[in-house]
Design an enzyme around this catalytic site. Structure first.
Site, PDB file in Angstrom:
ATOM      1  N   GLY A 207       8.888  -9.542  -3.357  1.00 19.56           N
ATOM      2  CA  GLY A 207       8.271  -9.353  -4.678  1.00 19.56           C
ATOM      3  C   GLY A 207       9.251  -9.618  -5.794  1.00 19.56           C
ATOM      4  N   ASN A 208       8.885  -9.250  -6.988  1.00 20.05           N
ATOM      5  CA  ASN A 208       9.810  -9.384  -8.116  1.00 20.05           C
ATOM      6  C   ASN A 208       9.589  -8.252  -9.114  1.00 20.05           C
ATOM      7  OD1 ASN A 208       7.864 -10.312 -10.277  1.00 20.05           O
ATOM      8  ND2 ASN A 208       7.535 -11.907  -8.728  1.00 20.05           N
TER       9      ASN A 208
END
Ligand code: C5P
Length: 399
Positions: A207-208
Site C-alpha cells: 500500500g501507500n
C-alpha cells in the site's frame, strides 16, 4: 462530526414567524442541504433550542460564550455554503447594516465570506419604515440577497406586506442564488482519491501513505461549484460527502475498471489517487506462513491515467498528480512536465512528499503545470485552497 455537503447555516431572528422556519429546516433537508441552526436569544422566546436540535439533527449554538475553545463563530462561518436568516427582524436588519457583532449570529455573518440570504418578516409599518428601507438598501449593495416578504394577514388583524414568504419560494430563491456561483454547473467530473492496495495474501498488502484528503477536498470543492461529481475512493478513512456519488475500490485494477467505465461520460478526470505501480504476480488465497515465505514476484499495474490520456476525446480534460521525493525545485518542474507529456495530461500537480510533508496533512505545496505552458507555484496552502486553484485552471483548460 463535520459533514461535508451543501450546508446552510440558518439564523433565526426573534419574530413570531420563527415557527415557520421549522418547516423550512425540513424542506431544506429534502433539497439535500445539511442545516445548522443558530437562533438569536430573543427568538428562543418563540421556538426553543431543543426543537432546532431535534429538527436539524445537529448541535445548536445560541451564544458566543459557550464552547469558546472551538471558536464556533469562525468555524460556523467557514464551514457553510451559505447563511440564511429566516425570519430576519427589523432589529437584525439594522444590526447587520451597521456591521455589528453583538451576538453569535451577527458575529458569524461578519466573519463569513459565504453568500448571505435574508428573509425579512415583520409588520407592514416596520417593513415600510424609511429606516428599514435604508437598511435593506445598504445590505443589498453589500451583496446580501434580501427576499421580498409576502403580502397578506399579519399575526393580528392587520394586512399588508411583511409576511414570512411561502417556504417553496424561499427555497427556490436560495437555489437560484447559490447556482449563480456555480461555474462548474453541468460538468461531470470524475475524481480518484486515496491509495490503492495490492494483496499479498488475505491479510497483507502493498500500500501507500495517501490519506485521500486531497481527492475529497477536490470533490467537495467541485460539487460546491455545481459539478456532478463521481468520487472513486481507495482505502480512505474519511466520511462520505453528502450529495456526491462515491464508489469504493481497493486495488489498481478495480480503480482502472471504474475509471475506464465512467470516463467516456465525464468532462474531466482528476487522478489524485496514489496508485501502486506494481502488484504481486500471484497473490495467495490463504495467509502465508513463515515457512512458505519466498521472494515475491511483482508485475506492473496498468497506468490508469496514461490509458485515459490515450482514450480522451476533444473537450475532455485529464489532470494528474505526481508525488516526488527529495527533488530540487527546478527538477520538480521538469519532472512534472515530462510526466504531463508522457501520460497525455492537460494539467499536473507535482509536489515533493518527502518527510511526511503532504501525505495525511491538511496542507500541501508544489507546482501546477498546464499543457498550455502555465506554471503556478503553490506555497504552503490548505488542500481546500489548492482545490479551488486547480478547478479554476481546469475551467481554463475546458474553455
Ligand atoms: O508515474 P507516477 O506514479 O508518478 O504518476 C502519478 C500520476 O499517475 C497520478 O495522477 C496517479 O494517479 C497516476 N497513476 C495511474 N496509474 C498508475 C500509477 C500512477 O493512474 N499505475
Amino acid at each position: 462530526m463535520f459533514v461535508r455537503g451543501r450546508q446552510i447555516l440558518l439564523g433565526i431572528g426573534g419574530g413570531i414567524s420563527a415557527y415557520k422556519s421549522c418547516e423550512l429546516v425540513r424542506r431544506l433537508q429534502d433539497n439535500g442541504f445539511v442545516v445548522s441552526v443558530v437562533p438569536t436569544q430573543s427568538s428562543l422566546n418563540f421556538v426553543g433550542a431543543s426543537t432546532w436540535a431535534a429538527l436539524s439533527g445537529r448541535k445548536v449554538y445560541t451564544d458566543l460564550w459557550s464552547d469558546v475553545e472551538d471558536v464556533p463563530h469562525i468555524a460556523l462561518a467557514q464551514n457553510c455554503s451559505a447563511i440564511v436568516i429566516a425570519p430576519t427582524t427589523a432589529d437584525l436588519l439594522s444590526r447587520l447594516a451597521q456591521g455589528r457583532a453583538d451576538d453569535l449570529l451577527t458575529n458569524i455573518v461578519l466573519a463569513s465570506t459565504k453568500p448571505k440570504i435574508l428573509v425579512p418578516a415583520m409588520h407592514p409599518e416596520m417593513w415600510s419604515n424609511p429606516a428599514t428601507i435604508s437598511n435593506v438598501n445598504i445590505l443589498r449593495q453589500r451583496g446580501f440577497l434580501v427576499i421580498e416578504p409576502d403580502h397578506g394577514r399579519m399575526t393580528g388583524d392587520d394586512v399588508g406586506v411583511g409576511r414570512y414568504p411561502e417556504v417553496a419560494r424561499i427555497i427556490d430563491e436560495i437555489n437560484q442564488h447559490l447556482l449563480r456561483n456555480a461555474d462548474l454547473l453541468g460538468k461531470k467530473i470524475l475524481i480518484t482519491a486515496g491509495g490503492t492496495r495490492e494483496n499479498i495474501d488475505p491479510v497483507r498488502f502493498i500500500g501507500n501513505r495517501s490519506s485521500g484528503k486531497q481527492g475529497f477536498a477536490l470533490a467537495y470543492a467541485a460539487a460546491k461549484r455545481g459539478a456532478q461529481v463521481h468520487l472513486i475512493a481507495a482505502n480512505t478513512q474519511l466520511p462520505v460527502i453528502d450529495g456526491i456519488t462515491t464508489t469504493f475500490v481497493e486495488t489498481a485494477d478495480e480503480m482502472d475498471t471504474v475509471v475506464k467505465a465512467e470516463f467516456p461520460f465525464s468532462d474531466a478526470l482528476i487522478m489524485s489517487a496514489a496508485v501502486s505501480d506494481f502488484k504481486v504476480a500471484q497473490s495467495s488465497d490463504h495467509k502465508l506462513h513463515k515457512q512458505e515465505i519466498q521472494p515475491i514476484d511483482i508485475v506492473l499495474n496498468p497506468d490508469i491515467v496514461a490509458g485515459v490520456g490515450m482514450m480522451k476525446q476533444k473537450g475532455q480534460i485529464v489532470v494528474g498528480f505526481a508525488a516526488e521525493t527529495s527533488i530540487e525545485l527546478q527538477k520538480l518542474q521538469s519532472a512534472g512536465r515530462d510526466k504531463l507529456l508522457a501520460k497525455g495530461l492537460d494539467l499536473i500537480y507535482v509536489n515533493d512528499v518527502s518527510d511526511g510533508k503532504v501525505f495525511g496533512s491538511d496542507q500541501t505545496t508544489g507546482m501546477l503545470i498546464a499543457k498550455s505552458g502555465t506554471v503556478i507555484d503553490i506555497p504552503i496552502i490548505s488542500k481546500d485552497t489548492l482545490s479551488e486553484i486547480l478547478l479554476d485552471q481546469l475551467l481554463v483548460e475546458l474553455g
